[in-house]
Write a protein that holds these residues in place. Structure first.
Motif, PDB file in Angstrom:
ATOM      1  N   UNK A   6       6.948   5.304  -0.382  1.00  0.00           N
ATOM      2  CA  UNK A   6       5.948   4.591  -1.448  1.00  0.00           C
ATOM      3  C   UNK A   6       6.018   3.072  -1.494  1.00  0.00           C
ATOM      4  N   UNK A  42       3.461   2.603   1.429  1.00  0.00           N
ATOM      5  CA  UNK A  42       2.198   2.657   0.836  1.00  0.00           C
ATOM      6  C   UNK A  42       1.581   1.667  -0.262  1.00  0.00           C
ATOM      7  N   UNK A  43       2.661   1.283  -1.367  1.00  0.00           N
ATOM      8  CA  UNK A  43       2.094   0.501  -2.084  1.00  0.00           C
ATOM      9  C   UNK A  43       1.710  -0.993  -1.680  1.00  0.00           C
ATOM     10  N   UNK A  71      -1.647  -1.110  -0.056  1.00  0.00           N
ATOM     11  CA  UNK A  71      -2.628  -0.980  -1.209  1.00  0.00           C
ATOM     12  C   UNK A  71      -2.606  -2.400  -1.548  1.00  0.00           C
ATOM     13  N   UNK A  72      -1.553  -3.077  -1.866  1.00  0.00           N
ATOM     14  CA  UNK A  72      -1.497  -4.390  -2.277  1.00  0.00           C
ATOM     15  C   UNK A  72      -2.341  -5.237  -1.499  1.00  0.00           C
ATOM     16  N   UNK A  73      -2.362  -5.050  -0.032  1.00  0.00           N
ATOM     17  CA  UNK A  73      -3.173  -5.975   0.706  1.00  0.00           C
ATOM     18  C   UNK A  73      -4.643  -5.396   0.981  1.00  0.00           C
ATOM     19  N   UNK A  74      -5.065  -4.171   0.215  1.00  0.00           N
ATOM     20  CA  UNK A  74      -6.377  -3.708   0.236  1.00  0.00           C
ATOM     21  C   UNK A  74      -6.831  -2.686   1.239  1.00  0.00           C
ATOM     22  N   UNK A  75      -5.534  -2.039   1.764  1.00  0.00           N
ATOM     23  CA  UNK A  75      -6.005  -0.986   2.606  1.00  0.00           C
ATOM     24  C   UNK A  75      -6.303   0.281   2.093  1.00  0.00           C
ATOM     25  N   UNK A  76      -7.183   0.900   2.454  1.00  0.00           N
ATOM     26  CA  UNK A  76      -7.670   2.151   1.910  1.00  0.00           C
ATOM     27  C   UNK A  76      -6.993   3.414   2.382  1.00  0.00           C
ATOM     28  N   UNK A  77      -6.643   4.376   1.692  1.00  0.00           N
ATOM     29  CA  UNK A  77      -5.862   5.548   2.295  1.00  0.00           C
ATOM     30  C   UNK A  77      -6.978   6.543   3.166  1.00  0.00           C
ATOM     31  N   UNK A  78      -6.353   6.955   4.148  1.00  0.00           N
ATOM     32  CA  UNK A  78      -6.972   8.012   4.987  1.00  0.00           C
ATOM     33  C   UNK A  78      -6.147   9.166   5.380  1.00  0.00           C
ATOM     34  N   UNK A  89     -10.545  -1.173   6.504  1.00  0.00           N
ATOM     35  CA  UNK A  89      -9.321  -1.600   6.434  1.00  0.00           C
ATOM     36  C   UNK A  89      -8.393  -0.193   6.015  1.00  0.00           C
ATOM     37  N   UNK A  92      -5.066   2.722   5.857  1.00  0.00           N
ATOM     38  CA  UNK A  92      -3.667   3.015   6.135  1.00  0.00           C
ATOM     39  C   UNK A  92      -3.598   4.652   6.068  1.00  0.00           C
TER      40      UNK A  92
END
Lengths: 435, 435
Positions: free
Chosen positions: A27, A30-31, A34-41, A100, A102
């Motif tokens: 986590x 992952x967090x 996301x803090x840097x703006x990477x979107x999940x895939x 971007x 992750x």
């Protein structure tokens, strides 16, 4: 006849106390992504062999789990980069670039089971696709710096190099087959100087070239010193000079992105085995756990998806091998495994008649967002307290105690054994204040 | 020659805006499971066939992805219950009971691809192993109530029944082969009364028995009314009476665990196809999406792992089929997909010289835990703003604007187009105040 319950060798399966810590690490990763703006895939575990293996070959292909279903040849993904390439090529008209993303999922490789190697493991990847700006090379490292800092490590080193520097140097000493040389350089630290020398000689390098090469890759110092040193070699090779320029830019960008100088080094020995890297390459080591090797590797590529599309998709990315990292930290005793529950509080009942009140207390705490387990079994209180201690709860709330007056419960803090009588209406506040 | 980038039919793969919403749902589910004290579990995707299929058979076994590697017959897990049974049997001496675990992972079934059916899908399971207390049957439902409430649903119905009631009734009308009957009852709502009657007649039920049975399972009313109604049937069958008692207890426990009466019903038609349920069974429907069917099903079993161990492992559990649920909500237009980034803020540069300042701003915001993307490409500002709008950022911070004085940046809130000049030292506070 009972079937023996067991799993395959080379697969990691954890007990709850370990799994809780593993998930915490996941986590944090992952967090931070996301803090840097990477979107999940999230991509399918199973893909068509003709698609997933479009570019594979050699050692990698041998390790892939392949099977047939109906008329389809299928395989399990062996990394997250090939599915990313396929995804980006397939959805290029629906995505906005720079893209971007992750991805933190399992991959499978049928490796020979050995110490510290897994056949199923989590990779935690980030990539920025569609940018040639070297600021992105440094931003990826800024994420990694933040990840390891947030995971509680202080002593780690992000090491960078640039493929163009190595390739340029090899051109300069008139050597063509750089891919093979890079693979040998990459394992320099894992074998003796003598073995390395022999392997390089087998490739056709002269003793003089070998001496120059080994001297070159072992240049050390601060990033500034190494870059100065490289510049002073007066090697007039276009690729080499471009590589130095890139190394310098990425180093400067790293500092402006807040990476501490003592968490960062240039290491000319880093080559990365994979063919697709074309510029910056990186590895990260934990200074106190040298045996783990690189916990996080990556680099820049000119063409992510050239087996699927004509569109140029340059980018940069990195991958954390979480399963192996966790396993090694666990074996080193660095993972705290004293808690087998995600709950802070166990609600116990001093007698079966108090269970109704326990239900109420559990619901009050959960509504206050305090993770709470309700003990439902008709056990002696002493046995419930033993369960609480073994599971690693922070508090036990006990209902039905004679000492506790009307509308009160007993709260025991397990670490200190301090015990208080608390009004039911104050219970959530009490727990929040004492956590 | 390029390979066409594509995935297999029956696999769900999402665009970033959808994936972000999927992950949000998944986290709500995981967080709620932890709020109730369920510990995480992660098991291998691949297990030995002899272990995973120890109990399987029939339709399920046909759908399993099986393959061979070396001398091992392997398969991909097709649910999370069999791996749980294997895990608990294997680790029974290391676990503390009652054992509460959750698992939210993918499973694979090679079903015929059809509308709304997936070959790879997430199951989100919770189970409590080692307790016969019916409070746990209700607690599982309290978790489900909380999950759907936190997911933003108000109009959902948790439906319960008890296998003993159905089995007892069948014994009372002198019918033996209850498993077959239960499967027919279970699909009562999906087919015509005439088909049901024919199928039951084929099993050997007399017209009188069929009439009684269909009348029985269609008894309706509030939970209290149904329970009264069942009691007044004066059926003197031990199992039937036990079933009523359990239904009553679970209903009462549900209310004391805070489940609203209008989110809860007894439905005597619920049988669940699976053989291992022995007591309470449940399903949950979303009132506004009847076409989805049950989004969450489960029940109580006497023996979780009797093919692996002699130890009695009674328990109760439930599973949410998240992939199918998400897909249906997406198709119904109920999933908001206007944001393709997890970041709140995009930092843009009015000119390339301002990029250094943009780097600083991005780092300030990230250090304040505000998810921020740094725009690195040398695009016109108008194009950067278009990118921000298309990706669904809430704010754009623009550096390098002439109007903005020293130490100031421009902040644009995209929803309102309101624009402010903000001191760099106040930027994190400004964003936090305006989110």
């Amino acid at each position: 006849m009972k079937t023996e319950p067991k799993i395959l060798a080379g697969y990691m399966e954890l007990l709850p106390a370990q799994q809780i810590q593993f998930n915490k690490m996941l986590r944090v990763i992952q967090d931070t992504f996301e803090l840097y703006g990477f979107a999940p895939l999230d991509t399918p575990a199973i893909e068509m062999s003709q698609v997933l293996l479009a570019k594979a070959g050699g050692e990698t292909e041998k390790q892939i789990y392949k099977f047939t279903r109906g008329k389809n040849d299928l395989c399990l993904r062996f990394d997250l980069t090939v599915p990313l390439a396929r995804y980006v090529a397939q959805r290029q008209n629906q995505l906005v670039f720079p893209f971007k993303r992750y991805q933190t999922q399992k991959v499978w490789r049928a490796e020979r089971p050995q110490k510290g190697r897994f056949r199923e493991f989590y990779q935690c990847d980030i990539d920025i696709i569609g940018s040639k700006n070297l600021l992105t090379d440094a931003e990826i490292l800024s994420v990694i710096y933040q990840v390891f800092t947030r995971l509680g490590f202080e002593r780690f080193t992000i090491k960078i190099n640039n493929r163009k520097v190595l390739n340029g140097f090899l051109q300069f000493i008139n050597f063509k087959d750089s891919a093979q040389v890079l693979r040998i350089i990459d394992k320099l630290e894992k074998q003796s100087q003598q073995n390395t020398t022999e392997e390089l000689a087998n490739l056709g390098l002269t003793p003089d070239a070998i001496k120059k090469l080994l001297g070159f890759v072992q240049i050390c110092g601060t990033p500034d010193q190494i870059i100065n040193n490289l510049q002073q070699l007066n090697i007039n090779n276009r690729q080499f000079l471009q590589g130095i320029k890139e190394l310098k830019t990425v180093s400067q960008n790293m500092l402006s992105l807040g990476i501490e100088p003592n968490n960062f080094a240039i290491d000319l020995k880093i080559a990365r085995g994979l063919d697709y890297y074309t510029g910056t390459v990186y590895e990260t080591i934990l200074n106190d756990y040298p045996q783990i090797g690189s916990v996080c590797s990556g680099g820049r590529y000119d063409n992510l998806a050239n087996c699927y599309t004509n569109r140029d998709l340059p980018g940069v990315g990195v991958s954390i091998g979480l399963t192996r990292l966790f396993d090694q930290l666990l074996k080193a005793g660095s993972i705290k495994t004293s808690t087998s529950t995600p709950a802070q509080v166990l609600v116990a009942s001093a007698n079966p008649a108090a269970l109704n009140q326990s239900v109420k207390i559990a619901q009050i705490l959960r509504q206050a967002n305090i993770a709470t387990e309700l003990f439902t079994e008709d056990y002696l209180l002493s046995k419930q307290l033993k369960y609480a201690a073994r599971q690693g709860f922070k508090f036990v709330v006990i209902t039905g105690m004679r000492e506790a007056g009307e509308g009160k419960v007993t709260v025991k803090k397990l670490a200190t054994s301090v015990q208080d009588e608390v009004k039911i209406s104050d219970i959530a506040i009490y727990i929040n204040n004492h956590i």
